[in-house]
Scaffold this active site. Structure first.
Site, PDB file in Angstrom:
ATOM      1  N   SER A   1       0.843  -1.202   0.000  1.00  0.00           N
ATOM      2  CA  SER A   1       0.000   0.000   0.000  1.00  0.00           C
ATOM      3  C   SER A   1       0.870   1.240   0.000  1.00  0.00           C
ATOM      4  O   SER A   1       1.991   1.232   0.524  1.00  0.00           O
ATOM      5  CB  SER A   1      -0.846  -0.036   1.275  1.00  0.00           C
ATOM      6  OG  SER A   1      -1.414   1.218   1.518  1.00  0.00           O
TER       7      SER A   1
ATOM      8  N   TYR B   1      -2.190  -1.238  10.965  1.00  0.00           N
ATOM      9  CA  TYR B   1      -2.413  -1.774   9.612  1.00  0.00           C
ATOM     10  C   TYR B   1      -1.253  -1.397   8.692  1.00  0.00           C
ATOM     11  O   TYR B   1      -0.683  -2.238   8.001  1.00  0.00           O
ATOM     12  CB  TYR B   1      -3.742  -1.240   9.038  1.00  0.00           C
ATOM     13  CG  TYR B   1      -3.835  -1.438   7.548  1.00  0.00           C
ATOM     14  CD1 TYR B   1      -4.063  -2.698   7.016  1.00  0.00           C
ATOM     15  CD2 TYR B   1      -3.654  -0.362   6.671  1.00  0.00           C
ATOM     16  CE1 TYR B   1      -4.104  -2.889   5.634  1.00  0.00           C
ATOM     17  CE2 TYR B   1      -3.704  -0.548   5.295  1.00  0.00           C
ATOM     18  CZ  TYR B   1      -3.924  -1.811   4.783  1.00  0.00           C
ATOM     19  OH  TYR B   1      -3.951  -1.996   3.422  1.00  0.00           O
TER      20      TYR B   1
ATOM     21  N   LYS C   1       1.973  -3.736   6.561  1.00  0.00           N
ATOM     22  CA  LYS C   1       2.429  -3.694   5.166  1.00  0.00           C
ATOM     23  C   LYS C   1       3.927  -3.386   5.116  1.00  0.00           C
ATOM     24  O   LYS C   1       4.685  -4.004   4.362  1.00  0.00           O
ATOM     25  CB  LYS C   1       1.650  -2.625   4.385  1.00  0.00           C
ATOM     26  CG  LYS C   1       0.164  -2.905   4.264  1.00  0.00           C
ATOM     27  CD  LYS C   1      -0.092  -4.175   3.470  1.00  0.00           C
ATOM     28  CE  LYS C   1      -1.557  -4.541   3.412  1.00  0.00           C
ATOM     29  NZ  LYS C   1      -1.817  -5.880   2.904  1.00  0.00           N
TER      30      LYS C   1
HETATM   31  P1  NAD Z   1     -11.094  -7.167   1.453  1.00  0.00           P
HETATM   32  O1  NAD Z   1     -11.275  -7.175   2.924  1.00  0.00           O
HETATM   33  O2  NAD Z   1     -12.283  -6.875   0.605  1.00  0.00           O
HETATM   34  O3  NAD Z   1     -10.476  -8.546   0.960  1.00  0.00           O
HETATM   35  C1  NAD Z   1      -9.613  -9.311   1.747  1.00  0.00           C
HETATM   36  C2  NAD Z   1     -10.124 -10.739   1.744  1.00  0.00           C
HETATM   37  O4  NAD Z   1      -9.234 -11.545   2.513  1.00  0.00           O
HETATM   38  C3  NAD Z   1     -11.519 -10.883   2.355  1.00  0.00           C
HETATM   39  O5  NAD Z   1     -12.340 -11.639   1.500  1.00  0.00           O
HETATM   40  C4  NAD Z   1     -11.261 -11.618   3.679  1.00  0.00           C
HETATM   41  O6  NAD Z   1     -12.358 -12.458   4.031  1.00  0.00           O
HETATM   42  C5  NAD Z   1      -9.994 -12.387   3.372  1.00  0.00           C
HETATM   43  N1  NAD Z   1      -9.127 -12.696   4.525  1.00  0.00           N
HETATM   44  C6  NAD Z   1      -8.690 -11.878   5.510  1.00  0.00           C
HETATM   45  N2  NAD Z   1      -7.876 -12.539   6.340  1.00  0.00           N
HETATM   46  C7  NAD Z   1      -7.765 -13.809   5.857  1.00  0.00           C
HETATM   47  C8  NAD Z   1      -7.060 -14.963   6.268  1.00  0.00           C
HETATM   48  N3  NAD Z   1      -6.280 -14.966   7.358  1.00  0.00           N
HETATM   49  N4  NAD Z   1      -7.188 -16.088   5.526  1.00  0.00           N
HETATM   50  C9  NAD Z   1      -7.970 -16.113   4.419  1.00  0.00           C
HETATM   51  N5  NAD Z   1      -8.660 -15.049   3.993  1.00  0.00           N
HETATM   52  C10 NAD Z   1      -8.566 -13.913   4.700  1.00  0.00           C
HETATM   53  O7  NAD Z   1      -9.913  -6.134   1.136  1.00  0.00           O
HETATM   54  P2  NAD Z   1      -9.408  -5.548  -0.254  1.00  0.00           P
HETATM   55  O8  NAD Z   1      -9.753  -4.117  -0.306  1.00  0.00           O
HETATM   56  O9  NAD Z   1      -9.809  -6.448  -1.353  1.00  0.00           O
HETATM   57  O10 NAD Z   1      -7.840  -5.621  -0.021  1.00  0.00           O
HETATM   58  C11 NAD Z   1      -7.054  -6.714  -0.479  1.00  0.00           C
HETATM   59  C12 NAD Z   1      -5.623  -6.500  -0.033  1.00  0.00           C
HETATM   60  O11 NAD Z   1      -5.156  -5.245  -0.560  1.00  0.00           O
HETATM   61  C13 NAD Z   1      -5.449  -6.411   1.484  1.00  0.00           C
HETATM   62  O12 NAD Z   1      -4.240  -7.037   1.835  1.00  0.00           O
HETATM   63  C14 NAD Z   1      -5.368  -4.925   1.723  1.00  0.00           C
HETATM   64  O13 NAD Z   1      -4.649  -4.628   2.882  1.00  0.00           O
HETATM   65  C15 NAD Z   1      -4.635  -4.439   0.490  1.00  0.00           C
HETATM   66  N6  NAD Z   1      -4.872  -3.023   0.182  1.00  0.00           N
HETATM   67  C16 NAD Z   1      -6.147  -2.568   0.078  1.00  0.00           C
HETATM   68  C17 NAD Z   1      -6.368  -1.206  -0.165  1.00  0.00           C
HETATM   69  C18 NAD Z   1      -7.762  -0.666  -0.240  1.00  0.00           C
HETATM   70  O14 NAD Z   1      -7.939   0.547  -0.110  1.00  0.00           O
HETATM   71  N7  NAD Z   1      -8.780  -1.480  -0.483  1.00  0.00           N
HETATM   72  C19 NAD Z   1      -5.281  -0.331  -0.330  1.00  0.00           C
HETATM   73  C20 NAD Z   1      -3.990  -0.846  -0.245  1.00  0.00           C
HETATM   74  C21 NAD Z   1      -3.793  -2.204   0.010  1.00  0.00           C
HETATM   75  N1  UFG Z   2     -12.652  11.438   3.671  1.00  0.00           N
HETATM   76  C1  UFG Z   2     -13.613  12.339   4.024  1.00  0.00           C
HETATM   77  N2  UFG Z   2     -14.756  11.860   4.593  1.00  0.00           N
HETATM   78  C2  UFG Z   2     -14.969  10.533   4.830  1.00  0.00           C
HETATM   79  C3  UFG Z   2     -13.962   9.625   4.454  1.00  0.00           C
HETATM   80  C4  UFG Z   2     -12.807  10.104   3.882  1.00  0.00           C
HETATM   81  O1  UFG Z   2     -13.470  13.557   3.827  1.00  0.00           O
HETATM   82  O2  UFG Z   2     -16.027  10.173   5.376  1.00  0.00           O
HETATM   83  C5  UFG Z   2     -11.412  11.943   3.021  1.00  0.00           C
HETATM   84  C6  UFG Z   2     -10.162  11.636   3.837  1.00  0.00           C
HETATM   85  O3  UFG Z   2      -9.947  12.624   4.796  1.00  0.00           O
HETATM   86  C7  UFG Z   2      -9.103  11.605   2.730  1.00  0.00           C
HETATM   87  C8  UFG Z   2      -9.866  11.084   1.504  1.00  0.00           C
HETATM   88  O4  UFG Z   2     -11.252  11.293   1.794  1.00  0.00           O
HETATM   89  O5  UFG Z   2      -8.696  12.909   2.471  1.00  0.00           O
HETATM   90  C9  UFG Z   2      -9.621   9.613   1.236  1.00  0.00           C
HETATM   91  O6  UFG Z   2      -9.851   8.888   2.436  1.00  0.00           O
HETATM   92  P1  UFG Z   2      -9.986   7.293   2.458  1.00  0.00           P
HETATM   93  O7  UFG Z   2     -10.277   6.897   3.870  1.00  0.00           O
HETATM   94  O8  UFG Z   2     -10.935   6.842   1.408  1.00  0.00           O
HETATM   95  O9  UFG Z   2      -8.542   6.819   1.986  1.00  0.00           O
HETATM   96  P2  UFG Z   2      -7.093   7.083   2.611  1.00  0.00           P
HETATM   97  O10 UFG Z   2      -6.307   7.836   1.576  1.00  0.00           O
HETATM   98  O11 UFG Z   2      -7.160   7.676   3.942  1.00  0.00           O
HETATM   99  O12 UFG Z   2      -6.520   5.604   2.796  1.00  0.00           O
HETATM  100  C10 UFG Z   2      -6.694   4.559   1.843  1.00  0.00           C
HETATM  101  C11 UFG Z   2      -6.791   3.225   2.573  1.00  0.00           C
HETATM  102  C12 UFG Z   2      -5.483   2.911   3.254  1.00  0.00           C
HETATM  103  C13 UFG Z   2      -4.373   2.942   2.251  1.00  0.00           C
HETATM  104  C14 UFG Z   2      -4.344   4.263   1.531  1.00  0.00           C
HETATM  105  C15 UFG Z   2      -3.309   4.261   0.437  1.00  0.00           C
HETATM  106  O13 UFG Z   2      -7.818   3.274   3.532  1.00  0.00           O
HETATM  107  O14 UFG Z   2      -5.545   1.621   3.773  1.00  0.00           O
HETATM  108  O15 UFG Z   2      -5.623   4.536   0.946  1.00  0.00           O
HETATM  109  O16 UFG Z   2      -3.478   3.140  -0.361  1.00  0.00           O
HETATM  110  F1  UFG Z   2      -3.200   2.781   2.877  1.00  0.00           F
END
Ligand code: NAD
Ligand code: UFG
Length: 340
Positions: free
Chosen positions: A125, A150, A154
């Site tokens: 991330s 979290y 990563k």
């Molecule tokens: P998500 O929660 O929708 O998907 C993760 C999946 O993994 C879920 O289906 C959950 O049931 C499963 N899971 C969790 N722990 C597990 C375990 N121990 N064994 C088997 N399954 C398990 O999340 P996502 O948004 O699809 O994110 C996927 C990956 O990308 C994550 O590692 C997350 O940290 C990373 N990531 C997500 C974002 C974001 O904003 N969505 C940003 C950066 C990185």
């Molecule tokens: N925001 C609002 N109101 C809300 C929610 C968010 O104004 O109700 C704003 C936040 O302050 C930020 C922007 O919208 O300025 C984006 O916020 P998000 O929570 O959607 O995303 P972040 O950039 O904070 O973080 C996300 C994931 C993290 C990841 C990061 C970079 O949640 O896990 O992107 O990948 F690390």
């Protein structure tokens, strides 16, 4: 046909990636413990692709359950999405986050070594860049100090995997640093389906647009940005999914044990611009008020996309309007999310 084990493949990014892999001729096996996703996703994937994927309800921390998957299948590569991802929750239950995210990856890595599976793509991330605002972030930008458990998982797992590759030079590992994934599949059949009240901007806006939530609070309008609200690099989840296919293909070609790529669009969009784009997509006003800054937020965060373009041939195809349109379609077709 090469077989990819997709852990967390029932989740938001994983499910979209399963489609891209399948469209690109890969055979897919999914392992997920359903802690943050619903089994209905598998039916939706079947509707979209016409295929029923092999699914194991398994916890990646459970070595015996995971060993069975490696024994029963000839796996060519692994994409490890499984993990917990809610920033706020990670502050409240840090041990669960360290336990789940770190142990799951280490368990899978051990099995990869045991079964001689050499290619791994890991979901990292942009959070690893910490509180720096020296944008755009390049893959060479220094890693920062994370503001929550979290983020640290990563950060730590990147180090764990670099050390693993150093000791096992036959490994080919790709660390993908995602920026802000949003949007949904064009069918409207799968999308982000958070439990409870969402923390992230797009799921929150979607629920306000759909009438489930009353009003969005914009966290801060006094940042040093053109309109005072924070800039983020939102990337369509379908583009992000394609990035994983390109990463898997790249691991066949590279001699490097560890490769790191940002996956973003290279463009910053403000919260106000995101709200306006969503209003255009849904055709009505999104009620919002301005509140104080959210602790831990940085003003600007966007990617340098040069390396991913140069080496992976990856370039995002979709813009913010496409992201909002697909998000709204998913929200309108599934106002309550998916059933269990
Ligand atoms: P998500 O929660 O929708 O998907 C993760 C999946 O993994 C879920 O289906 C959950 O049931 C499963 N899971 C969790 N722990 C597990 C375990 N121990 N064994 C088997 N399954 C398990 O999340 P996502 O948004 O699809 O994110 C996927 C990956 O990308 C994550 O590692 C997350 O940290 C990373 N990531 C997500 C974002 C974001 O904003 N969505 C940003 C950066 C990185
Ligand atoms: N925001 C609002 N109101 C809300 C929610 C968010 O104004 O109700 C704003 C936040 O302050 C930020 C922007 O919208 O300025 C984006 O916020 P998000 O929570 O959607 O995303 P972040 O950039 O904070 O973080 C996300 C994931 C993290 C990841 C990061 C970079 O949640 O896990 O992107 O990948 F690390």
């Amino acid at each position: 046909m090469a077989t990819v084990l997709v852990t967390g493949g029932n989740g938001y990014i994983g499910s979209h990636t399963v489609i891209s892999l399948s469209e690109n001729g890969y055979d897919v096996i999914i392992a997920d413990n359903l802690i943050n996703s619903k089994m209905e996703v598998q039916n939706r994937l079947e509707k979209i692709t016409g295929k029923r994927f092999k699914f194991y309800k398994a916890d990646c921390c459970d070595e015996a359950a995971m060993r069975r998957i490696f024994e029963e299948n000839s796996i060519d590569s692994v994409i490890h999405f499984a993990g917990l991802k809610a920033v706020g929750e990670s502050v409240k239950i840090p041990l669960d986050y360290y336990q789940n995210n770190i142990v799951s990856m280490i368990t899978v890595a051990r099995l990869m070594k045991e079964f001689d599976v050499r290619k791994l793509v890991f979901s990292s991330s942009a959070t690893v860049y910490g509180m720096s605002e020296d944008v755009p972030f390049t893959e060479e930008s220094p890693l920062g100090v994370c503001t929550n458990p979290y983020g640290w998982t990563k950060w730590m797992l990147e180090q764990v995997l670099k050390d693993f590759a150093k000791a096992n030079p036959e490994m080919k590992i790709c660390l993908l640093r995602y920026f802000n994934p949003v949007g949904a599949h064009e069918s409207g059949l799968i999308g982000e389906d958070p439990r409870g009240i969402p923390n992230n901007l797009f799921p929150y806006i979607s629920k306000v647009a759909g009438g489930t939530l009353d009003c969005l609070t914009v966290f801060g309008d006094d940042y040093d940005t053109p309109d005072g609200t924070c800039l983020r690099d939102y990337i369509h989840v379908v583009d992000l999914a394609d990035g994983h296919v390109k990463a898997i293909d790249y691991l066949d070609k590279t001699d490097d044990c560890v490769s790191v790529f940002n996956i973003g669009t290279g463009k910053g969009t403000s919260v106000k611009e995101a709200v306006a784009a969503f209003e255009k997509a849904c055709g009505h006003e999104i009620k919002h008020v301005f509140g104080p800054r959210r602790p831990g937020d940085i003003a600007v965060c966007y990617a340098s996309t040069d390396k991913a373009y140069r080496l992976l041939g990856f370039k995002a195809r979709y813009n913010i309007d496409d992201m909002c349109t697909s998000c709204w379609k998913w929200q309108s077709m599934n106002p309550e999310g998916l059933s269990d």
